[in-house]
Design a protein around this motif. Sequence first.
Motif, PDB file in Angstrom:
ATOM      1  N   ILE A  48       0.839  -1.215   0.000  1.00  0.00           N
ATOM      2  CA  ILE A  48       0.000   0.000   0.000  1.00  0.00           C
ATOM      3  C   ILE A  48       0.864   1.251   0.000  1.00  0.00           C
ATOM      4  O   ILE A  48       0.617   2.194  -0.759  1.00  0.00           O
ATOM      5  CB  ILE A  48      -0.969  -0.010   1.202  1.00  0.00           C
ATOM      6  N   LEU A  49       1.900   1.272   0.819  1.00  0.00           N
ATOM      7  CA  LEU A  49       2.793   2.434   0.854  1.00  0.00           C
ATOM      8  C   LEU A  49       3.564   2.595  -0.457  1.00  0.00           C
ATOM      9  O   LEU A  49       3.810   3.711  -0.912  1.00  0.00           O
ATOM     10  CB  LEU A  49       3.760   2.336   2.027  1.00  0.00           C
ATOM     11  N   PHE A  50       3.928   1.480  -1.077  1.00  0.00           N
ATOM     12  CA  PHE A  50       4.596   1.555  -2.380  1.00  0.00           C
ATOM     13  C   PHE A  50       3.653   2.153  -3.420  1.00  0.00           C
ATOM     14  O   PHE A  50       4.050   3.000  -4.220  1.00  0.00           O
ATOM     15  CB  PHE A  50       5.070   0.175  -2.818  1.00  0.00           C
ATOM     16  N   ALA A  51       2.386   1.744  -3.397  1.00  0.00           N
ATOM     17  CA  ALA A  51       1.397   2.296  -4.339  1.00  0.00           C
ATOM     18  C   ALA A  51       1.171   3.784  -4.084  1.00  0.00           C
ATOM     19  O   ALA A  51       1.030   4.565  -5.034  1.00  0.00           O
ATOM     20  CB  ALA A  51       0.089   1.530  -4.226  1.00  0.00           C
ATOM     21  N   ILE A  52       1.150   4.188  -2.825  1.00  0.00           N
ATOM     22  CA  ILE A  52       0.988   5.608  -2.500  1.00  0.00           C
ATOM     23  C   ILE A  52       2.170   6.409  -3.023  1.00  0.00           C
ATOM     24  O   ILE A  52       1.999   7.481  -3.612  1.00  0.00           O
ATOM     25  CB  ILE A  52       0.812   5.798  -0.976  1.00  0.00           C
ATOM     26  N   ARG A  53       3.375   5.896  -2.841  1.00  0.00           N
ATOM     27  CA  ARG A  53       4.566   6.596  -3.352  1.00  0.00           C
ATOM     28  C   ARG A  53       4.521   6.725  -4.873  1.00  0.00           C
ATOM     29  O   ARG A  53       4.909   7.744  -5.429  1.00  0.00           O
ATOM     30  CB  ARG A  53       5.831   5.866  -2.943  1.00  0.00           C
TER      31      ARG A  53
END
Length: 166
Positions: free
Chosen positions: A118-123
């Motif tokens: 999820i954090l990778f997608a947000i970045r």
Amino acid sequence: YGMERSFFESRRGSRFYSRLPILLVSSLASVAALWPLVTAVLIPYRYDFLVPVLGILVYSVIQLLCLSVFRGNPEAPAGEKVFLFGTVYLALYEGISFTDSLIIAFSAVLSFSLVTMILFAIRERIAPSNVHADWKGVPVILICMGLLSLAFYGSDVSWWFSGATR
């Protein structure tokens, strides 16, 4: 500590996805190796203070074995090891049965990988956007991590989900 580790793993160029099978196998194997010793010897004879030390020792040995089997994968960062030591420790102390302990360890690795993705997608979504320079990068990710933690833990503290009436 898992959110912090997920923050570092969500950077571009991270080898998190290639290490995911090693994380899963070493966590489950550590719980499987320690469960009989902890439940049959250490807890009944009140030597349960040795569980963290044995957990670190067994996890380190199993991870070295996994790294020798899965050649070509980089060694895990130190913070990841600390997170997974805690996962094994939690699984051993909170599991009522062997199956429960394995489910807890599997769920911890699964949630760690889910938050990291999820954090990778947000970045990836923030990178091309027109966010002010002061907010781009770490500040926006920290805000998103706070919102994620509220989403995951909000039901635990909310009176709507606790069954209490006002």
